[in-house]
Structures are given as structure tokens and as C-alpha cells.
Design a protein around this motif. Sequence first.
Motif, short mmCIF file in Angstrom:
data_model
loop_
_atom_site.label_atom_id
_atom_site.label_comp_id
_atom_site.label_asym_id
_atom_site.label_seq_id
_atom_site.Cartn_x
_atom_site.Cartn_y
_atom_site.Cartn_z
N THR A 124 0.82 -1.22 0.00
CA THR A 124 0.00 0.00 0.00
C THR A 124 0.85 1.26 0.00
N VAL A 125 2.16 1.10 0.18
CA VAL A 125 3.07 2.26 0.20
C VAL A 125 3.76 2.33 -1.14
N ARG A 126 3.43 3.34 -1.90
CA ARG A 126 3.95 3.44 -3.26
C ARG A 126 4.70 4.75 -3.47
N ALA A 127 5.76 4.66 -4.24
CA ALA A 127 6.51 5.87 -4.60
C ALA A 127 5.80 6.58 -5.74
N SER A 128 6.04 7.86 -5.87
CA SER A 128 5.45 8.63 -6.96
C SER A 128 5.97 8.13 -8.30
N THR A 129 5.09 8.07 -9.28
CA THR A 129 5.50 7.63 -10.62
C THR A 129 5.92 8.80 -11.50
N ARG A 130 5.91 10.01 -10.93
CA ARG A 130 6.35 11.18 -11.68
C ARG A 130 7.84 11.08 -11.97
N GLY A 131 8.26 11.63 -13.09
CA GLY A 131 9.66 11.60 -13.47
C GLY A 131 10.51 12.42 -12.51
N THR A 132 11.59 11.83 -12.03
CA THR A 132 12.50 12.52 -11.13
C THR A 132 13.94 12.26 -11.57
N ARG A 133 14.83 13.06 -11.06
CA ARG A 133 16.24 12.86 -11.36
C ARG A 133 16.70 11.55 -10.74
N PRO A 134 17.42 10.73 -11.47
CA PRO A 134 17.87 9.44 -10.93
C PRO A 134 18.77 9.62 -9.72
N LYS A 135 18.65 8.70 -8.75
CA LYS A 135 19.49 8.76 -7.56
C LYS A 135 20.93 8.42 -7.89
N ARG A 136 21.13 7.61 -8.92
CA ARG A 136 22.48 7.24 -9.34
C ARG A 136 22.51 7.22 -10.86
N ARG A 137 23.65 7.50 -11.43
CA ARG A 137 23.78 7.43 -12.88
C ARG A 137 25.11 6.78 -13.21
N PRO A 138 25.24 6.24 -14.42
CA PRO A 138 26.51 5.61 -14.81
C PRO A 138 27.63 6.64 -14.96
N TRP A 139 28.83 6.20 -14.71
CA TRP A 139 30.00 7.03 -14.99
C TRP A 139 30.20 7.09 -16.51
N THR A 140 30.59 8.23 -17.00
CA THR A 140 30.96 8.31 -18.41
C THR A 140 32.38 7.80 -18.56
N ASP A 141 32.78 7.49 -19.77
CA ASP A 141 34.16 7.04 -20.01
C ASP A 141 35.17 8.08 -19.52
N ALA A 142 34.91 9.35 -19.85
CA ALA A 142 35.84 10.42 -19.48
C ALA A 142 35.94 10.56 -17.96
N GLU A 143 34.81 10.43 -17.27
CA GLU A 143 34.82 10.55 -15.80
C GLU A 143 35.59 9.41 -15.16
N LEU A 144 35.36 8.18 -15.66
CA LEU A 144 36.03 7.02 -15.09
C LEU A 144 37.54 7.07 -15.36
N LYS A 145 37.91 7.54 -16.53
CA LYS A 145 39.33 7.69 -16.87
C LYS A 145 39.98 8.72 -15.95
N ARG A 146 39.30 9.84 -15.75
CA ARG A 146 39.81 10.90 -14.87
C ARG A 146 39.94 10.40 -13.43
N LEU A 147 38.99 9.59 -12.99
CA LEU A 147 39.03 9.05 -11.63
C LEU A 147 40.25 8.17 -11.44
N LEU A 148 40.48 7.23 -12.38
CA LEU A 148 41.62 6.33 -12.27
C LEU A 148 42.95 7.07 -12.37
N GLU A 149 43.00 8.07 -13.22
CA GLU A 149 44.24 8.84 -13.35
C GLU A 149 44.52 9.67 -12.11
N GLY A 150 43.47 9.97 -11.33
CA GLY A 150 43.64 10.79 -10.13
C GLY A 150 43.96 9.99 -8.89
#
Length: 280
Positions: A124-150
Motif C-alpha cells: 500500500t506504500v507506493r513511490a510517486s510515478t512522476r519523473g525525477t532525477r535518478p538517484k544514481r547514474r553511470p560514470w561516463t568514459d571520461a569521468e572514469l578515466k579521470r578518476l583512475l588517473e587521479g
Amino acid sequence: MPEAERRAIRRVGRVLDTGEVVLLSDALGKYLAECARRGLRKQTLREKQRTYAGFATWLGDDPEVAEITRRTTGRYVTDHLLPQGHAIKTVKDSIGHLSAFFEWMLGRGEFGLDANPWRGVSKTVRASTRGTRPKRRPWTDAELKRLLEGIKTDDPLWPMVAIAAYTGMRREEIANLRTQEVAEAHLSVTEGKTKVAVRDVPLHPVIAILVTRLREQWKDGFLIPGLLRGGADEKRGHYVGKRFSHQKRALGFADETLNFTPYATRLFNAARRAESLSGL
């Protein structure tokens, strides 16, 4: 007649009828003791304790188990849990802990229950079905490369991030990998929260050299040696998680939707793999 007097009269009637009254506190004590004996994780046990303490406090006294009805559970969700503003998952987790406790009492058959008043409440407890910003998103290639280089390559965090990127494994799964669980073509996860978590993870050729090197240099039986345990359950990945958050902020990643979990980590695309991990 005040409710307290009505309750007292009902209890007297049940004592005369059945010979005993089972109080919530007594049942909870037995249940939590059994949970502790069967090796439940400390963190999970504490979550249960907090949930039950909150429910008992809301009830305001120590009621008889048989007095807790579907109406009681519905009011607790409507008047207490939901108004606190917690995420729907948190509310459902609380309901799940309470339902598990009552299901246990029902199964034992010694607590005067004919049904579990929490059964079906979570639906009976339901979350809103309205579109919201995702709580998590995938890393982009550039971000993951920058992370490893850092991250310094001699930092245990570096191989853990690299392995996570090419396997989708969780932080604690990588931290707990032992050298005997590393094969030529796969990594074996031998323990997890569910049966599905126990699996063989294919070993990508890009990180095969790194994994081989780590296995040859092992010092304490783990693929990633020297990790300090921490947290309620003394996890090997506890401080690595804190290090990851600190390193992410230090490198200028302010986006809180980026984290270490596998569903937030994406593999490099084929064109950048060799270049990005050429230091393996």
C-alpha cells in the motif's frame, strides 16, 4: 470507559480463557535473541532493534501481541512512518522488519496470533510515478578515466575501482576476494545477501594482468591485501568506501549520483580501453 481500562479487562478475560498473556516486549526479546544466535549481520540486527523500538515507543505501552491488529499497523504507517518524510524504501524496510517479526510469531504458534497484521501493508506504500532525477547514474568514459588517473596506483582503491569497472562487482565483494577464488577466466563470489549474489564473474582480458599481479603479490590471503576492517560488521571495504568518497570529492566530482556501486559504474568503450588502462 478509558481505553486503558478496556484493555485491562480484555487481558483479564484472555488470562481466564487461555491462562496467559504474551506481551510485545517478551516476544521481541525472544525473536531478537534468536536472530543474534543465527548469525544475523550486526548492522541488520541494529536496524531491526531500531525499528521495533520505534514501534513500541509509538504504541506508548507494552501491549499484548494479540491486541495489535491491522488497524494498528495501518495507523502506524499513516500517522507515524509516512509523515517523517523518509524515502519510500526506508518505510518499506521498516514494514518488512515488522512483518518478519510477526511472521515469526505466527509460525511459532505460541504467541496467540491468528494472522500477521503486517502482511500486505508494504504494497500500500507506493513511490510517486512522476519523473525525477535518478538517484544514481553511470560514470561516463571520461569521468572514469579521470578518476583512475587521479588515484595513485599504489593505493588499494585503484585496483578496486579498475576491477569494479570491468566486472560490475560490489565494493565488499572485491574486498573479500581471496586468492583461491581467482581463476584464469573468472572471479568467484562465494558469499552474498542472496543466492543470486553467489556467482562466477568473467575476468575481462584488460584487467587479467592486474589480477594476476595482485594474486602473485598477496600477503594476507586476500586479492587486495592490507584493508582495515570497520563499521558495525567489521567489513573489509568499509574504509575503502570512505576513501572513495573523499577521493571523488578531491578530484572535483560534486555529483552525488556517482558512486562505487556496479549499477553506477560503466565499462570504458572499446576505443578507449587500451589507452585508459595502459598502466596495468
